[in-house]
Design a protein around this motif. Structure first.
Motif, short mmCIF file in Angstrom:
data_model
loop_
_atom_site.label_atom_id
_atom_site.label_comp_id
_atom_site.label_asym_id
_atom_site.label_seq_id
_atom_site.Cartn_x
_atom_site.Cartn_y
_atom_site.Cartn_z
N ARG A 104 1.58 15.28 2.10
CA ARG A 104 0.75 14.89 0.96
C ARG A 104 1.24 15.52 -0.35
N GLN A 166 -3.17 9.76 9.40
CA GLN A 166 -3.86 9.08 8.30
C GLN A 166 -3.54 9.81 7.01
N GLY A 168 -4.03 8.89 4.13
CA GLY A 168 -5.13 8.75 3.18
C GLY A 168 -6.42 9.39 3.63
N HIS A 171 -9.80 11.24 1.55
CA HIS A 171 -9.35 10.79 0.24
C HIS A 171 -10.24 11.30 -0.89
N LEU A 176 -8.50 10.40 -4.35
CA LEU A 176 -7.95 9.05 -4.21
C LEU A 176 -9.08 8.04 -4.10
N GLU A 178 -10.77 4.64 -2.44
CA GLU A 178 -10.82 4.14 -1.07
C GLU A 178 -9.71 3.12 -0.83
N GLN A 180 -6.68 3.12 -2.26
CA GLN A 180 -5.45 3.87 -2.06
C GLN A 180 -5.38 4.44 -0.64
N SER A 181 -6.51 4.96 -0.20
CA SER A 181 -6.57 5.53 1.15
C SER A 181 -6.29 4.46 2.20
N ASN A 182 -6.92 3.31 2.07
CA ASN A 182 -6.73 2.24 3.05
C ASN A 182 -5.30 1.73 3.07
N TRP A 184 -2.57 3.44 2.43
CA TRP A 184 -1.72 4.39 3.13
C TRP A 184 -2.01 4.38 4.63
N ASN A 185 -3.27 4.31 5.00
CA ASN A 185 -3.62 4.35 6.42
C ASN A 185 -3.13 3.11 7.16
#
Length: 406
Positions: A104, A166, A168, A171, A176, A178, A180-182, A184-185
């Motif tokens: 990260r 994961q 993201g 997050h 971050l 949500e 952006q997190s999704n 990456w995941n």
């Protein structure tokens, strides 16, 4: 960079070394390589004793391994009686692998030789990885390390990628969205790297890879069952049982970041997790709130003025949280030891262990055997080194899932 080479001519192509499912001869070759890796160098007589193979079989195997450039001879050792013995060792130029740690805060690339030594490293730092920047950099740096091998290029056996399951995750802590997190995941980093190369690519959870490095090249040489904790941007863990890396049902064993720190205080109340109390992210925030450089959390500045005040406050909090984790793990697993390592500087790691031991002394251990708390031996390279060890062990260890000493 001109890579060192102990091969005076173009190296022969590496022949695939089978497992026990392919043939006993290939399996025995892997056993011999594993024993030599464990001991550093051994004469044939000692190899025969440790592997319980006949002297004739050892002679045939070592001849073949020498012809393939995987073993080299050291100077003869003369004793009082009989012929001098000739120790055999792994040829550092016998095989290579690349380990990639995608984190990260930064990504590291390591070029590792057959003995597990790092030949070259590259690093890309960031506040949080941007796929538009990171993916092209992955390809570029892979090619840089591969080209650095020159004529030894055919001896590159694979690439190991270590990254959070994961990226993201948590997050909100990272600031971050949500979305952006999704994004990456949903990204399959192993598949992205595989599309960049014709070499086989292995993938492991980042802290599981770090645990592999500690198991194969560090404390795992002496400890058989231990919980492994790695302090980074977010704290994480791995688990070794009877000298095997234990992945669990979903490959997520040792996921200590999610450990709740207390009982719910009210109906619907959600207890904080270990990740909030024992991660370098928290130290970053403390430093940033004081107008200080948050990257100092990862180097020697952490214990120097003006950073030390916030660092010592973080250590007090983290040690109490880690002690809770250690006691919980011991209650469930009856551990031989807990190994703690991380991306922090060595003096800070030693201070954190000292304070965690003091915190453990405040607990009631009745009904439990006290575990030993020890510092890891690899440090910040552990995840990338563990990634690099994955293809080496897939090609040369007696069991692809072993990570086991003979």
């Amino acid at each position: 960079m001109t890579p060192p080479s102990s091969l005076l001519r173009d190296p022969p192509l590496l022949r695939p070394r089978g497992s026990n499912h392919v043939g006993m001869r290939q399996f025995n070759e892997r056993v011999v390589l594993q024993v030599i890796r464990q001991h550093g160098s051994l004469p044939k007589a000692e190899l025969a004793r440790l592997t319980r193979l006949t002297a004739q079989t050892i002679g045939l195997i070592t001849t073949r391994l020498e012809e393939d450039g995987l073993l080299i001879r050291h100077d003869p050792v003369r004793g009082r009686i009989g012929q001098p013995s000739v120790p055999l060792a792994l040829n550092p130029d016998g095989a290579f692998s690349i380990g990639i740690k995608i984190g990260r805060r930064n990504t590291d690339w390591l070029l590792v030789d057959f003995t597990g030594q790092v030949r070259q490293r590259l690093t890309l730092a960031y506040a949080f990885p941007d796929t538009q920047v990171l993916l092209p950099a992955l390809s570029q740096h892979l090619n840089t390390l591969r080209d650095a091998l020159g004529p030894l290029g055919p001896r590159l056996v694979g690439i190991g990628v270590a990254a959070p399951f994961q990226m993201g995750g948590w997050h909100k802590l990272l600031g971050l969205s949500e979305a952006q997190s999704n994004d990456w995941n949903a990204l399959d980093l192993g598949a992205e790297v595989q599309a960049m190369t014709d070499l086989p690519v292995s993938f492991a959870k980042d802290v599981s890879a770090a645990c592999v490095a500690e198991l194969v090249a560090g404390r795992g040489r002496d400890l058989k069952t231990f919980l492994y904790l790695f302090i980074d941007t977010f704290v994480g863990g791995g688990l070794v049982i009877n000298s095997h890396l234990h992945g669990g049902l979903h490959g997520n064993a040792g996921a200590v970041a999610s450990l709740p720190m207390q009982l719910p205080t009210s109906p619907g109340g959600v207890p904080e997790q270990l990740v909030v109390h024992a991660s370098l992210w928290e130290l970053e925030q403390r430093l940033q709130d004081r107008g200080l450089d948050p990257t100092a959390a990862y180097d020697e500045r952490a214990l120097q003025a003006p950073f030390a005040t916030e660092t010592l406050a973080w250590v007090t909090q983290a040690a109490c949280a880690l002690a809770h984790c250690v006691l919980s793990g011991t209650a469930f697993l009856d551990l031989e030891a807990v190994v703690i390592d991380g991306s922090l500087c060595r003096p800070l790691l030693e201070l954190l262990l000292e304070r965690t031991r003091l915190a453990l002394a405040q607990y009631n251990w009745e009904g439990l055997w006290r575990t030993t708390l020890v510092a890891g031996s690899i440090g910040s390279d552990a995840r990338a080194l563990g990634g690099a060890l994955l293809p080496l062990h897939a090609n040369f260890a007696p069991d692809r899932d072993l990570f086991l000493k003979t």
